[in-house]
Scaffold this motif. Structure first.
Motif, PDB file in Angstrom:
ATOM      1  N   GLN A 106       0.829  -1.204   0.000  1.00 58.48           N
ATOM      2  CA  GLN A 106       0.000   0.000   0.000  1.00 58.48           C
ATOM      3  C   GLN A 106       0.865   1.257   0.000  1.00 58.48           C
ATOM      4  OE1 GLN A 106      -3.301  -0.182  -0.409  1.00 58.48           O
ATOM      5  NE2 GLN A 106      -3.045  -2.398  -0.495  1.00 58.48           N
ATOM      6  N   ALA A 132      -5.514  -5.941 -14.019  1.00 56.52           N
ATOM      7  CA  ALA A 132      -6.879  -6.310 -13.653  1.00 56.52           C
ATOM      8  C   ALA A 132      -7.083  -7.828 -13.655  1.00 56.52           C
ATOM      9  CB  ALA A 132      -7.882  -5.635 -14.586  1.00 56.52           C
ATOM     10  N   ALA A 135      -5.275  -8.619 -10.140  1.00 60.07           N
ATOM     11  CA  ALA A 135      -5.749  -7.905  -8.946  1.00 60.07           C
ATOM     12  C   ALA A 135      -6.853  -6.936  -9.338  1.00 60.07           C
ATOM     13  CB  ALA A 135      -4.589  -7.166  -8.292  1.00 60.07           C
ATOM     14  N   PRO A 136      -8.031  -7.464  -9.661  1.00 59.55           N
ATOM     15  CA  PRO A 136      -9.102  -6.586 -10.126  1.00 59.55           C
ATOM     16  C   PRO A 136      -9.462  -5.488  -9.120  1.00 59.55           C
ATOM     17  CG  PRO A 136      -9.895  -8.849  -9.810  1.00 59.55           C
ATOM     18  CD  PRO A 136      -8.416  -8.868  -9.625  1.00 59.55           C
ATOM     19  N   ASP A 137      -9.226  -5.754  -7.840  1.00 56.79           N
ATOM     20  CA  ASP A 137      -9.512  -4.752  -6.808  1.00 56.79           C
ATOM     21  C   ASP A 137      -8.546  -3.573  -6.845  1.00 56.79           C
ATOM     22  OD1 ASP A 137      -7.610  -6.793  -5.976  1.00 56.79           O
ATOM     23  OD2 ASP A 137      -7.562  -5.779  -4.036  1.00 56.79           O
ATOM     24  N   ARG A 138      -7.440  -3.711  -7.586  1.00 54.15           N
ATOM     25  CA  ARG A 138      -6.458  -2.625  -7.665  1.00 54.15           C
ATOM     26  C   ARG A 138      -6.648  -1.752  -8.905  1.00 54.15           C
ATOM     27  NH1 ARG A 138      -2.122  -3.546  -3.871  1.00 54.15           N
ATOM     28  NH2 ARG A 138      -1.723  -1.340  -4.243  1.00 54.15           N
ATOM     29  N   ALA A 140      -9.475   0.547 -10.948  1.00 53.48           N
ATOM     30  CA  ALA A 140     -10.796   1.182 -10.917  1.00 53.48           C
ATOM     31  C   ALA A 140     -11.477   1.045 -12.277  1.00 53.48           C
ATOM     32  CB  ALA A 140     -10.660   2.656 -10.553  1.00 53.48           C
TER      33      ALA A 140
END
Length: 156
Positions: A106, A132, A135-138, A140
């Protein structure tokens, strides 16, 4: 006592020689770094150069778990580039291999040698699409939508 492992993401690209082979070899080299495990690799993508010249690039993103510090990881990435014959005759020159530290846990780092998150990653489909995958959560959705005009294709 050792450092706790950190999740890091590295962007890979090449557009000289055999770029797909160079990216695959670099992925393997990342997994051999001390204190580092390659925990994921995206598909390979072909993309047109962005703010650069030369033939199309082959790109990918690697997910790492590493105990290396961010500066030590950057130095290791640069050593892998050098071993692959990377030259820097001018900014955005075609290259045998380019490795960019995109994310380091982070952390937010701003030094003369390293900026994390990578300052232009959200403007580049060749980073966002493979990131994506891992790490799709990283990534937007708005960032993905903003790069839909960039030419990129997943390689078989």
């Amino acid at each position: 006592m050792g450092r706790e492992p950190v999740a890091a993401f590295v962007g890979l690209g090449a557009n000289l020689g055999d770029p797909a082979a160079a990216v695959r070899a670099a992925l393997d080299a990342l997994g051999r770094l001390p204190g580092t495990a390659l925990v994921g690799r995206s598909s390979l993508y072909r993309s047109a150069p962005v703010d650069a010249c030369g033939p199309d690039f082959v790109n990918a993103v690697a997910a790492l778990r590493t105990t290396l510090s961010a500066p030590a990881l950057l130095a290791a990435l640069q050593a892998i580039e050098q071993a692959a014959g990377r030259e820097r005759p001018w900014h955005h020159a075609p290259r045998t291999l380019d490795l960019d530290l995109l994310l380091y846990g982070q952390a937010s780092i701003a030094s003369p040698a390293l900026t994390v998150p990578h300052p232009r990653m959200r403007q580049r489909a060749f980073v966002l699409l493979p990131l994506a995958e891992l790490a799709p959560d990283r990534v937007a959705p708005a960032d993905l939508a903003a790069v839909t005009s960039q030419v990129i294709a997943r390689l078989p």
